[in-house]
Design a protein around this motif. Structure first.
Motif, short mmCIF file in Angstrom:
data_model
loop_
_atom_site.label_atom_id
_atom_site.label_comp_id
_atom_site.label_asym_id
_atom_site.label_seq_id
_atom_site.Cartn_x
_atom_site.Cartn_y
_atom_site.Cartn_z
N GLY A 173 34.74 1.25 46.28
CA GLY A 173 34.43 0.86 47.65
C GLY A 173 33.40 1.77 48.30
N ARG A 174 33.04 2.83 47.60
CA ARG A 174 32.05 3.78 48.12
C ARG A 174 30.65 3.25 47.82
NH1 ARG A 174 31.51 9.67 45.33
NH2 ARG A 174 29.55 10.33 46.26
N MET A 175 29.84 3.12 48.85
CA MET A 175 28.50 2.59 48.69
C MET A 175 27.48 3.73 48.66
SD MET A 175 29.29 -0.53 48.43
CE MET A 175 27.64 -1.26 48.36
N LEU A 176 26.53 3.60 47.75
CA LEU A 176 25.48 4.60 47.59
C LEU A 176 24.13 3.96 47.90
CD1 LEU A 176 26.69 6.07 44.17
CD2 LEU A 176 27.14 7.00 46.44
N LYS A 177 23.32 4.62 48.69
CA LYS A 177 22.01 4.09 49.05
C LYS A 177 20.97 4.51 48.02
CE LYS A 177 21.03 3.37 53.27
NZ LYS A 177 20.67 3.42 54.73
N VAL A 178 20.18 3.55 47.57
CA VAL A 178 19.17 3.80 46.54
C VAL A 178 17.98 4.56 47.13
CG1 VAL A 178 17.59 2.75 44.87
CG2 VAL A 178 19.83 1.72 45.28
N ARG A 179 17.60 5.63 46.43
CA ARG A 179 16.44 6.41 46.85
C ARG A 179 15.25 6.12 45.92
NH1 ARG A 179 18.80 12.53 47.77
NH2 ARG A 179 21.02 11.99 47.81
N ASN A 180 14.07 6.35 46.42
CA ASN A 180 12.84 6.13 45.65
C ASN A 180 12.64 7.29 44.67
OD1 ASN A 180 10.24 5.73 44.71
ND2 ASN A 180 9.41 5.15 46.71
N ILE A 181 12.59 6.98 43.39
CA ILE A 181 12.46 8.03 42.38
C ILE A 181 11.14 8.79 42.53
CG2 ILE A 181 11.41 6.53 40.61
CD1 ILE A 181 13.13 8.09 38.54
N GLU A 182 10.12 8.13 43.08
CA GLU A 182 8.81 8.78 43.24
C GLU A 182 8.89 9.99 44.17
OE1 GLU A 182 5.68 6.08 44.34
OE2 GLU A 182 6.60 4.45 43.18
N HIS A 183 9.80 9.93 45.14
CA HIS A 183 9.89 10.98 46.15
C HIS A 183 11.14 11.85 46.00
CE1 HIS A 183 6.61 8.78 47.84
NE2 HIS A 183 7.36 7.75 48.19
N PHE A 184 11.92 11.60 44.97
CA PHE A 184 13.18 12.32 44.80
C PHE A 184 12.93 13.72 44.23
CE2 PHE A 184 17.01 13.54 42.46
CZ PHE A 184 17.99 13.33 43.43
N ASP A 185 13.56 14.72 44.82
CA ASP A 185 13.43 16.10 44.35
C ASP A 185 14.63 16.44 43.47
OD1 ASP A 185 13.07 18.79 43.91
OD2 ASP A 185 13.22 19.41 46.01
N PRO A 186 14.42 16.64 42.15
CA PRO A 186 15.55 16.89 41.23
C PRO A 186 16.06 18.33 41.24
CG PRO A 186 13.50 16.82 39.99
CD PRO A 186 13.14 16.51 41.42
N ALA A 187 15.41 19.22 41.97
CA ALA A 187 15.84 20.62 41.99
C ALA A 187 17.26 20.71 42.55
CB ALA A 187 14.89 21.45 42.85
N GLY A 188 18.11 21.47 41.86
CA GLY A 188 19.48 21.65 42.30
C GLY A 188 20.46 20.62 41.77
N TRP A 189 19.95 19.59 41.08
CA TRP A 189 20.82 18.59 40.45
C TRP A 189 21.08 19.00 39.01
CZ3 TRP A 189 22.95 14.55 43.18
CH2 TRP A 189 22.47 14.39 44.49
N ASP A 190 22.28 18.72 38.51
CA ASP A 190 22.70 19.21 37.19
C ASP A 190 22.34 18.27 36.04
OD1 ASP A 190 24.12 21.62 38.14
OD2 ASP A 190 25.47 20.17 39.08
N ILE A 191 22.64 16.99 36.22
CA ILE A 191 22.50 16.01 35.14
C ILE A 191 21.88 14.74 35.71
CG2 ILE A 191 23.72 14.58 33.44
CD1 ILE A 191 26.01 16.67 33.55
N ALA A 192 20.94 14.16 34.96
CA ALA A 192 20.37 12.87 35.34
C ALA A 192 20.55 11.89 34.18
CB ALA A 192 18.90 13.00 35.68
N LEU A 193 21.18 10.76 34.46
CA LEU A 193 21.33 9.69 33.48
C LEU A 193 20.20 8.70 33.71
CD1 LEU A 193 25.19 9.08 33.81
CD2 LEU A 193 23.99 10.70 32.34
#
Length: 342
Positions: A51-71
């Motif tokens: 039931g938890r909704m997640l808003k889609v972000r634009n990959i072109e502007h996404f900053d991956p710093a500080g994130w652990d894993i990307a699928l």
């Protein structure tokens, strides 16, 4: 303390399945970001059935710093652009495309088969997920290989249209409907009519007459199980929505009976043996949809070669062939290396 996880390509079949499996398996994620192309930016996707909704972000502007894993489930072209950026920022990329599978500096992982190979991920901070047909096949082959050493594999696949994405599924549905009402069933996604038909052609043709899909099965199996194994594949698209099937003939160095093989497969990780040798005593694609296991049936001795076996192998290609294997890699990475979660 859990991980910060990115699902790239979250609006596609595999991306959505990744979210479902992360939720089902209660992956220890403190935060989940869903990213996709600009056309999906702002859309909302449910995280599994929470039931938890997640808003889609634009990959072109996404900053991956500080994130652990990307699928990643965004295809080779986009992966070529974004995977190095994520990896350089310290976010480990688990990639579902074919781009990095044969890169010697990128481990190609099926956790039940070659978990130790993941230790090489630091060379590029990227881990590759195998082709869907390869993944389910090597899960069935590995325990038998350990017992009697495989020399040669001959496999014919019966691959569902979901392997070609939403467009493939739509085409099967629309063609089937059109045929019933007498309308034309012209191919768009596939090279020939897929409804009520089979097509012995997946991906582009190579100079030797094989297709790229068949080549992938050969080289990926060798990379995962061992370069000395001889493999030939014939890959066929069939009018099934979800679930790949494979008829596999195996030649071994050492003697192995069907009874012994059944005993081994019954205990093998990731395998579910259903082999009753009676009407309905085997698994078909519709029965494996939504399941985690790779199902094996019809195990029997092949009298045409010394030390030969034949078997039937079925799995949900969106799960073990893609999303599930990627999440299992993330779990393995956490256990062996990141060790961030409690």
């Amino acid at each position: 303390m859990g991980y910060r996880v990115v699902v790239a390509g979250a609006t596609g079949n595999v991306g959505r399945e990744m979210l479902n499996i992360l939720a089902e398996r209660e992956f220890p994620a403190d935060e989940i970001a869903v990213v996709a192309s600009a056309r999906s930016t702002g859309d909302e996707i449910e995280f599994g059935e929470t039931g938890r909704m997640l808003k889609v972000r634009n990959i072109e502007h996404f900053d991956p710093a500080g994130w652990d894993i990307a699928l990643f489930a965004i295809g080779s072209e986009a992966t070529k652009i974004y995977a190095p950026k994520f990896a350089a920022a310290g976010c480990v990329v688990i990639d579902n495309s074919s781009l990095y599978r044969m890169d010697p500096d990128v481990p190609l992982i099926v956790p039940e088969v070659n978990p130790e190979a993941i230790d090489g991920y630091k060379r590029k901070n990227i881990i590759a997920n195998p082709n869907c047909s390869t993944a389910q096949m090597v899960v069935a082959l590995k325990p038998l290989h350990d017992a009697a050493r495989i020399k040669r594999v001959v496999v014919a696949t019966y691959q569902s249209v979901s392997g070609a994405g939403k467009a493939g599924m739509d085409e099967l549905f629309e063609q089937s409907r059109n045929i019933f009402v007498g309308d034309p069933a012209e191919p768009q996604k596939f090279t020939k009519q897929i409804a009520f038909n089979v097509i012995p052609h997946i991906d582009s043709f190579l100079d030797d007459g094989s297709t790229k899909e068949e080549w992938k099965m050969v080289v990926e199996t060798k990379k995962i199980l061992g370069s000395k194994i001889k493999v030939i594949a014939t890959c066929v698209r069939v009018p099934v929505f979800v679930g790949h099937s494979e008829a596999i003939n195996i030649e071994f160095e050492d003697e192995i009976s069907a009874k012994k093989a059944q005993s081994i497969l019954r205990e093998a990780p990731g395998v579910m043996l259903v082999d009753k040798r009676e009407d309905g005593g085997y698994v078909t694609p519709v029965e494996c949809v939504g399941e985690y296991a790779t199902y094996v049936s019809r195990v029997r001795e092949d009298p045409t070669v010394d030390n030969g076996l034949a078997l039937w192998c079925v799995s949900d290609n969106l799960r073990k062939g893609a999303a599930l294997n990627a999440v299992q890699i993330a779990e393995l990475l956490g256990r062996r290396h990141l060790k961030k979660a409690d």
